[in-house]
Write a protein that holds these residues in place. Structure first.
Motif, PDB file in Angstrom:
ATOM      1  N   LEU A 172      10.701  -8.892  -3.165  1.00 33.21           N
ATOM      2  CA  LEU A 172      11.212  -7.954  -3.668  1.00 33.21           C
ATOM      3  C   LEU A 172       9.772  -6.842  -3.885  1.00 33.21           C
ATOM      4  O   LEU A 172      10.225  -5.595  -4.164  1.00 33.21           O
ATOM      5  CB  LEU A 172      11.388  -8.491  -4.618  1.00 33.21           C
ATOM      6  N   HIS A 173       9.032  -6.816  -3.872  1.00 35.03           N
ATOM      7  CA  HIS A 173       7.362  -5.868  -4.941  1.00 35.03           C
ATOM      8  C   HIS A 173       8.241  -5.174  -3.118  1.00 35.03           C
ATOM      9  O   HIS A 173       8.144  -4.341  -4.031  1.00 35.03           O
ATOM     10  CB  HIS A 173       6.108  -7.047  -4.756  1.00 35.03           C
ATOM     11  N   THR A 174       7.177  -5.701  -2.309  1.00 34.99           N
ATOM     12  CA  THR A 174       7.136  -4.582  -1.364  1.00 34.99           C
ATOM     13  C   THR A 174       8.493  -3.393  -0.454  1.00 34.99           C
ATOM     14  O   THR A 174       8.483  -3.107  -0.952  1.00 34.99           O
ATOM     15  CB  THR A 174       7.139  -5.457   0.131  1.00 34.99           C
ATOM     16  N   ALA A 175       9.598  -4.595  -0.991  1.00 36.59           N
ATOM     17  CA  ALA A 175      10.853  -4.002  -1.508  1.00 36.59           C
ATOM     18  C   ALA A 175      11.202  -2.936  -1.897  1.00 36.59           C
ATOM     19  O   ALA A 175      11.791  -1.888  -1.586  1.00 36.59           O
ATOM     20  CB  ALA A 175      12.164  -4.977  -1.226  1.00 36.59           C
ATOM     21  N   GLN A 176      10.787  -2.818  -2.992  1.00 32.08           N
ATOM     22  CA  GLN A 176      11.009  -1.553  -3.990  1.00 32.08           C
ATOM     23  C   GLN A 176      10.174  -0.621  -3.812  1.00 32.08           C
ATOM     24  O   GLN A 176      10.407   0.250  -3.927  1.00 32.08           O
ATOM     25  CB  GLN A 176      10.955  -2.575  -5.493  1.00 32.08           C
ATOM     26  N   ILE A 177       8.950  -1.493  -3.678  1.00 31.85           N
ATOM     27  CA  ILE A 177       7.850   0.062  -3.190  1.00 31.85           C
ATOM     28  C   ILE A 177       8.590   1.068  -2.071  1.00 31.85           C
ATOM     29  O   ILE A 177       8.391   2.118  -1.865  1.00 31.85           O
ATOM     30  CB  ILE A 177       6.356   0.101  -2.484  1.00 31.85           C
ATOM     31  N   VAL A 178       9.031   0.015  -0.890  1.00 27.55           N
ATOM     32  CA  VAL A 178       9.850   0.557  -0.054  1.00 27.55           C
ATOM     33  C   VAL A 178      10.727   1.635  -0.211  1.00 27.55           C
ATOM     34  O   VAL A 178      11.378   2.716   0.239  1.00 27.55           O
ATOM     35  CB  VAL A 178       9.804   0.079   1.309  1.00 27.55           C
ATOM     36  N   ARG A 179      11.697   0.857  -1.187  1.00 31.60           N
ATOM     37  CA  ARG A 179      12.834   1.941  -0.864  1.00 31.60           C
ATOM     38  C   ARG A 179      12.699   3.345  -1.982  1.00 31.60           C
ATOM     39  O   ARG A 179      13.116   4.286  -2.247  1.00 31.60           O
ATOM     40  CB  ARG A 179      13.275   0.692  -2.614  1.00 31.60           C
ATOM     41  N   THR A 180      11.600   2.891  -3.252  1.00 31.69           N
ATOM     42  CA  THR A 180      10.798   3.767  -3.586  1.00 31.69           C
ATOM     43  C   THR A 180      10.135   5.151  -2.547  1.00 31.69           C
ATOM     44  O   THR A 180      11.243   6.886  -3.077  1.00 31.69           O
ATOM     45  CB  THR A 180       9.583   4.076  -4.334  1.00 31.69           C
ATOM     46  N   GLY A 181      10.187   5.011  -1.806  1.00 34.43           N
ATOM     47  CA  GLY A 181       9.233   5.844  -1.038  1.00 34.43           C
ATOM     48  C   GLY A 181      10.738   6.490  -0.069  1.00 34.43           C
ATOM     49  O   GLY A 181      10.939   7.824   0.135  1.00 34.43           O
ATOM     50  N   ALA A 182      12.142   5.762  -0.156  1.00 38.38           N
ATOM     51  CA  ALA A 182      13.154   6.165   0.993  1.00 38.38           C
ATOM     52  C   ALA A 182      13.494   7.113   0.142  1.00 38.38           C
ATOM     53  O   ALA A 182      14.509   7.880   0.547  1.00 38.38           O
ATOM     54  CB  ALA A 182      13.616   5.379   1.259  1.00 38.38           C
TER      55      ALA A 182
END
Length: 133
Positions: A33-43
């Motif tokens: 979930l942490h990495t998913a949130q980082i990628v989602r913020t970039g997206a």
């Protein structure tokens, strides 16, 4: 220059949609979930600013024809700063998520600062009176 801005915008949007899908269907389902949130913020930031770049690319010819009253030089400076931000901000987050290489976290604020500079320049493009031809 407007063609380059358009291409950066379209490719940025393409990558942002793919990254967002990967965050949801890959990382989140795998429990990261942490990495998913980082990628989602970039997206999110990448997609929004990519669309803005495409709008600026369309606006430029209208400014040149006098149909939109903005300072063309400042408008293109804004596009350049926003393009730099659209590459650096989400790009550093994607690379950090993929590699975990900590020094990339120092690139992200540079991209964010480029976004801020771009928005200031876009505002100034509207406030400054264009030169008469």
């Amino acid at each position: 220059m407007t063609r380059t801005i358009w291409i950066i915008g379209t490719l940025g949007a393409l990558i942002a949609v793919a990254a967002g899908a990967f965050a949801t269907h890959g990382l989140e389902q795998a429990g990261d979930l942490h990495t998913a949130q980082i990628v989602r913020t970039g997206a999110l930031y990448g997609l929004v600013h990519s669309l803005v770049l495409m709008i600026l690319a369309v606006l430029r010819p209208l400014v040149d024809r006098g149909l939109v009253v903005l300072d063309a030089r400042l408008l293109m400076a804004a596009a350049g700063a926003l393009a730099a931000g659209a590459i650096l901000f989400p790009g550093s987050l994607y690379l950090y998520a993929a590699t975990g290489w900590r020094p990339l976290v120092f690139v992200t604020p540079v991209g964010g600062t480029a976004f801020l500079i771009g928005w200031v320049l876009a505002t100034l493009a509207a406030l400054k009176r264009p030169r008469r031809r």
